[in-house]
Design a protein around this motif. Structure first.
Motif, short mmCIF file in Angstrom:
data_model
loop_
_atom_site.label_atom_id
_atom_site.label_comp_id
_atom_site.label_asym_id
_atom_site.label_seq_id
_atom_site.Cartn_x
_atom_site.Cartn_y
_atom_site.Cartn_z
N LYS A 1 0.76 -1.25 0.06
CA LYS A 1 0.18 0.12 0.02
C LYS A 1 0.73 1.25 -0.07
N LYS A 2 1.91 1.23 0.77
CA LYS A 2 2.69 2.45 0.81
C LYS A 2 3.53 2.86 -0.40
N TYR A 3 3.79 1.82 -1.18
CA TYR A 3 4.72 2.05 -2.40
C TYR A 3 3.71 1.94 -3.61
N ASN A 4 2.51 1.50 -3.42
CA ASN A 4 1.38 1.26 -4.42
C ASN A 4 1.87 0.33 -5.50
N VAL A 5 2.04 -0.87 -4.88
CA VAL A 5 2.27 -2.02 -5.77
C VAL A 5 1.20 -2.54 -6.16
N THR A 6 0.64 -2.45 -7.44
CA THR A 6 -0.68 -3.03 -7.81
C THR A 6 -0.92 -3.88 -8.94
N GLU A 7 0.47 -4.15 -9.57
CA GLU A 7 0.54 -4.78 -10.81
C GLU A 7 0.84 -6.40 -10.69
N GLU A 8 0.45 -6.77 -9.60
CA GLU A 8 0.70 -8.44 -9.09
C GLU A 8 -0.02 -9.10 -10.01
N VAL A 9 -1.67 -9.10 -10.46
CA VAL A 9 -2.51 -9.91 -10.98
C VAL A 9 -1.99 -10.02 -12.51
N ALA A 10 -1.68 -8.70 -13.09
CA ALA A 10 -1.26 -8.93 -14.42
C ALA A 10 -0.02 -9.71 -14.65
N ALA B 1 11.66 -7.62 -2.92
CA ALA B 1 12.00 -6.54 -3.26
C ALA B 1 11.53 -5.49 -2.53
N LEU B 2 10.35 -5.55 -2.00
CA LEU B 2 9.59 -4.51 -1.01
C LEU B 2 10.66 -4.57 0.17
N LYS B 3 10.91 -5.59 0.70
CA LYS B 3 11.77 -5.76 1.91
C LYS B 3 12.91 -5.04 1.68
N THR B 4 13.70 -5.48 0.68
CA THR B 4 15.26 -4.94 0.32
C THR B 4 15.04 -3.59 0.19
N TYR B 5 14.09 -2.97 -0.29
CA TYR B 5 13.94 -1.32 -0.40
C TYR B 5 13.49 -0.69 0.86
N HIS B 6 12.71 -1.50 1.50
CA HIS B 6 12.49 -1.00 2.86
C HIS B 6 13.67 -0.81 3.62
N LEU B 7 14.44 -2.04 3.75
CA LEU B 7 15.69 -1.94 4.61
C LEU B 7 16.70 -0.89 4.11
N ALA B 8 16.73 -0.84 2.78
CA ALA B 8 17.73 0.23 2.49
C ALA B 8 17.51 1.55 2.48
N HIS B 9 16.07 1.92 2.74
CA HIS B 9 15.69 3.30 2.83
C HIS B 9 15.25 3.46 4.35
N LEU B 10 15.65 2.60 5.39
CA LEU B 10 14.93 3.14 6.67
C LEU B 10 15.40 4.18 7.07
N GLU B 11 16.78 4.49 7.34
CA GLU B 11 17.29 5.98 7.68
C GLU B 11 16.43 7.08 7.18
N ILE C 1 8.98 0.43 -7.11
CA ILE C 1 9.08 0.47 -5.64
C ILE C 1 9.83 1.89 -5.36
N GLY C 2 9.26 3.09 -4.96
CA GLY C 2 9.94 4.31 -4.98
C GLY C 2 10.49 4.67 -6.21
N ASP C 3 11.90 4.90 -6.21
CA ASP C 3 12.59 5.35 -7.49
C ASP C 3 13.20 4.03 -8.26
N GLU C 4 12.95 2.81 -7.89
CA GLU C 4 13.29 1.79 -8.38
C GLU C 4 12.39 1.04 -9.33
N THR C 5 13.02 0.62 -10.47
CA THR C 5 11.94 0.08 -11.38
C THR C 5 12.19 -1.37 -11.59
N PHE C 6 11.22 -2.11 -11.71
CA PHE C 6 11.45 -3.70 -11.86
C PHE C 6 10.82 -4.25 -13.11
#
Length: 643
Positions: free
Chosen positions: A361-370, A444-454, A403-408
């Protein structure tokens, strides 16, 4: 030791613009908020010494900042060992930010409730692999629906369990699981059992074992654990002429006549593992043993040391003695241990899922179904390792999610799936794709979250920054002060020569101390000592004549702490009173004060020399630095903390 200034909490101030900056140390601006955090945290450590007001503490804080800045100038933050330790600490600390606090608290409270309220239930299991094909899943589900319908229409659960259940024990127990509580079953099963009303039958639910239906049959309050000692007479005696029943009756008669339980256990019990320990077995709770009668007898014992009547189990005849009862502890007493269990148990998956949902919800990841639809369409129903996958290169260049400024890209997910298929084929395409896509997005969510905790969490940022600075400060002092002092024998000698008077051994009086509650005894003892009689002879005579206790001890007393005044030479002193006691001191010998050599006082000299070097080091830093303090803010802080 490492100098760590850890953040405690924020102190609110309505400050704006330039007023937010309390001081500037060289090019570094220090906010009022930062100073308050450090001051508040260290207030409990400094309030007993002189630097306990904001103005007084500010000097310590400035010295701290100057030393940290010097560490950065020297490039100590670039050292591999430093970076490795910071990375390790950050990883460890970040784990505390991977769980939703509210969800964790709810699970801990739930676990306590279920530990306190035990449940008895029965179930029917249809085994099914986690990655079973949809058609097999449907067959298992429908079987349980049919079984459930028959039970609801009035047929006996035990009978239906014996017909349908694929749990091997169901043929004997009709699906009865006995009593259980939190952490005794896999969490999805526990959840379903505790969520279904007593005597009702749940809808089919899934665990790693397959599909189940469950019927709770009773509930009870946990009685905690009980510990007993037992004497067991086996039903299978080596001597066929020995009757186990007669033997246990003989043991009971010996107990009734006053024989020691532990001795009888050692000599009569056929449980040799416990016999050598007086029959004591480990504490257990209801439902933990394979004998209901053993548990019931143990829990029915009321007082410590109470001994049961002989009773029979499938193992033999027993007599129990109650050793200890441990009722379930209060929530506050076991909250910490429950929290550990929750985060390590299958409930941890609930915590992870709550975190991933929050991050989606925080990073608005909505493409999982597709994404799932695409990879399901690309992968064949039955995978052939020779078949080429992901041939549509243009599709793989599309954005899967951001997720944020990262594109997958789709190609990122395709690479992971391709690597997984090289190691293991799938049974169910849909299960495989859904699982792999979900895992990829979650990682990907966990990695990004951990990398941007500060950036996202001020508390985490402050803790990491304080640890970084504390570690730098330690490394700076170690290289610039501590190690230098240890190698600088000339400087250490010069420091000792200049401060030798600080390392003097005081004058010490070696005394014999005579203590009594009666003044007459003390004065008699003194008179006889002055006549030249030996202390030991006098004391023995006094013990015979008087019933009052006498205490004689030797004591070393530093000159400044002498309890007597006047004549400080060798010999007997006057009787003095201390509380209800009459005390007589006899000075046996005197060790005169003397200067310690450097070798004798090296530890203390080294410590003082290091402090001396650090003071000069900081003076030099201050001399070459520009320090500006906002006195208006500082005065306001002084007033606020003086209230």
């Amino acid at each position: 030791m490492r100098y760590l200034f850890i953040v405690c909490f924020l102190f609110s101030f309505a400050l704006t613009g330039q007023e937010k900056v309390l001081l500037k140390v060289n090019d570094e601006e220090v906010s009022t908020e930062e100073f308050i955090r450090v001051y508040e945290k260290n207030l409990s450590l400094i309030k007993e010494v002189e630097h306990n007001s904001p103005k007084q503490y500010l000097d310590l804080f400035i010295d701290y900042k100057l030393k940290v800045q010097e560490a950065y100038k020297q490039g100590l933050d670039k050292k591999q060992a430093y970076q490795k330790e910071i990375a390790s600490y950050r990883l460890q600390l970040a784990k505390n930010y991977l769980n939703d606090v509210q969800v964790t608290d709810d699970l801990v409270k739930e676990a306590y409730f279920r530990s306190k309220n035990e449940l008895r239930a029965r179930h029917i299991l249809i085994r099914l692999r986690p990655d079973a094909l949809p058609k097999d899943t449907l067959v298992a589900y429908n079987k349980l629906i049919a079984a459930r319908d028959r039970i609801i229409k009035g047929e006996d659960f035990n009978k239906i369990a014996r017909i349908y259940s694929e749990d091997p024990s169901a043929k004997q127990n009709g699906g009865d699981l006995g009593w259980f509580k939190a952490f005794k079953m896999v969490y999805p099963f526990e959840n379903a059992a505790y969520s279904t009303p007593i005597q009702e039958v749940s809808m089919p639910f899934r665990t790693n074992f397959g599909y189940h239906i469950v019927q709770p049959t009773a509930t009870r309050i946990s009685q905690g654990t009980v510990q007993v000692a037992h004497i067991m007479v086996s039903l299978n005696q080596k001597d066929s002429t020995v009757s186990p029943a007669a033997k246990i009756i003989k043991v009971k008669e010996l107990l009734d006549s006053g024989a020691d339980f532990e001795t009888l256990a050692l000599n009569y019990s056929d449980d040799k593992n416990t016999a050598k320990k007086g029959g004591v077995i480990n504490a257990f709770e209801k439902g933990q043993l394979s004998s209901d009668v053993f548990e019931k007898t143990a829990f029915n014992l009321k007082s410590i040391g109470e001994i049961s009547e002989p009773f029979k189990t499938k193992f033999g005849w027993h007599i129990l003695k109650l050793v200890k009862k441990n009722p379930l502890q209060a929530f506050e007493e076991i909250e910490a241990s429950l929290t550990q269990k929750v985060t390590r148990d299958a409930r941890a998956r609930v915590l992870s899922e709550a975190l991933y949902e929050k991050l989606r919800k925080k990073y608005n990841v909505t493409e999982e179904v597709a994404i799932v639809e695409y990879f399901t369409s690309v992968l064949p129903e039955v995978y052939n390792r020779e078949e080429q996958l992901f041939t549509d290169k243009s599709a793989l260049t599309r954005t899967a999610f951001t997720i944020g400024d990262e594109t997958f890209l789709y190609s990122d997910i395709a690479k992971v799936i391709d690597n997984k298929l090289k190691r293991k084929n799938y049974t169910s395409r849909s299960y495989f794709v859904e699982n792999e896509v979900a895992n990829f997005i979650n990682d990907a969510l966990k990695t990004y979250h951990l990398a941007h905790l500060e950036e996202e969490n001020p508390g985490f940022r402050s803790l990491i920054n304080e640890y970084k600075e504390g570690l730098l400060l330690f490394d700076l002092l170690e290289s610039q002060i501590w190690k230098k002092a240890q190698k600088d024998s000339v400087g250490l000698r010069a420091f000792y020569n200049a401060n030798a008077q600080n390392y003097k051994t005081p004058k010490v009086y070696n005394t014999r101390v005579f203590t009594t509650k009666q003044k007459e005894i003390a004065t008699t003892y003194r008179k006889r000592l002055l006549k030249g009689e030996k202390s030991e002879i006098i004391i023995e005579a006094l013990k015979v004549k008087y019933k009052s206790p006498l205490i004689v001890s030797n004591r070393e007393i530093v000159e400044e702490n002498l309890p007597f005044s006047g004549d400080n030479n060798l010999g007997v002193k006057n009787v003095i009173t201390e509380g209800d006691n009459y005390i007589l001191y006899e000075v046996l010998s005197i060790d005169e004060a003397k200067l310690n050599t450097l070798a004798e006082s090296r530890g203390a000299v080294m410590s003082d020399y290091q402090k001396y070097l650090e003071t000069n080091f900081v003076k030099e830093l201050r001399k070459n630095s520009e320090i500006n303090v906002n006195t208006t803010i500082l005065n306001n802080l002084e007033k606020r903390y003086d209230e």
